[in-house]
Design a protein around this motif. Structure first.
Motif: not given
Length: 189
Positions: A19-27, A74-87
């Motif tokens: 969605g548009e909200d997730e697309a704003q993640g720039r981590g 963490w990368e394998q179980n959560i994923g780099p995209r998700e980790i970066a978005a959380l950061a």
């Protein structure tokens, strides 16, 4: 110390269909190769962070993996995209070090993971990432990493300002060889 790590910073964009909200993640998410003098070998850690704002400082959270895993857990179980978005979403720098599959985040006969983290890696990250607020360091861990988070916080209460232990092994003696038939590999003796 004094040696620049080999870093490949990867801005992580949105996945298809987000969605548009997730697309704003720039981590960002980056694997880093680091020559450890304490452990006498090349080590790997991962660093994730928000899109940096000039002049802003960010808290550092050290994420400790569990037994049988390494820094890539963490990368394998959560994923780099998700980790970066959380950061990015929470304005944190996330440090995911290698604690060895059975390092227990202590110094022992076969490992020096505690000294590596406290005397070498965290100071290295602080020296090379001026965006990190040195007075705001937290630590969190899963299972063996939860043990590490609790143990390191008790040993270094002035360093860690927040601690989380998830499914932590709080009494390793109960898992020592001969006492726990399933976990003989844990090398807790």
């Amino acid at each position: 110390p004094g040696q620049r790590p080999v870093t490949e910073t990867r801005p992580v964009g949105p996945s298809a269909g987000e969605g548009e909200d997730e697309a704003q993640g720039r981590g960002t998410f980056a694997p880093v190769s680091f020559q450890s003098a304490v452990r006498a070998k090349n080590t790997k850690y991962y660093l994730a962070g928000p899109a940096l704002e000039p002049g802003r400082k960010y808290p550092l959270v050290v994420l400790l993996h569990g037994a049988w895993d390494g820094s890539e857990a963490w990368e394998q179980n959560i994923g780099p995209r998700e980790i970066a978005a959380l950061a990015d979403r929470y304005g944190l720098v996330l440090l995911m070090p290698d604690g060895e599959p059975f390092g227990w985040y202590v110094d022992g006969r076969e490992t020096a993971v505690e000294s590596y983290l406290i005397k070498e890696l965290i100071p290295h990250v602080l020296a090379n990432h001026p965006e990190v607020e040195a007075s705001k360091i937290g630590i969190s861990g899963l299972s063996m990493g939860g043990h590490g988070a609790l143990t390191l916080t008790l040993k270094f209460p002035d360093l860690f300002k927040a601690t989380t232990a998830l499914s932590a092994v709080t009494d390793p003696r109960r898992h020592a060889a001969g006492r726990h038939p399933v976990d003989k590999e844990l090398r807790l003796d």
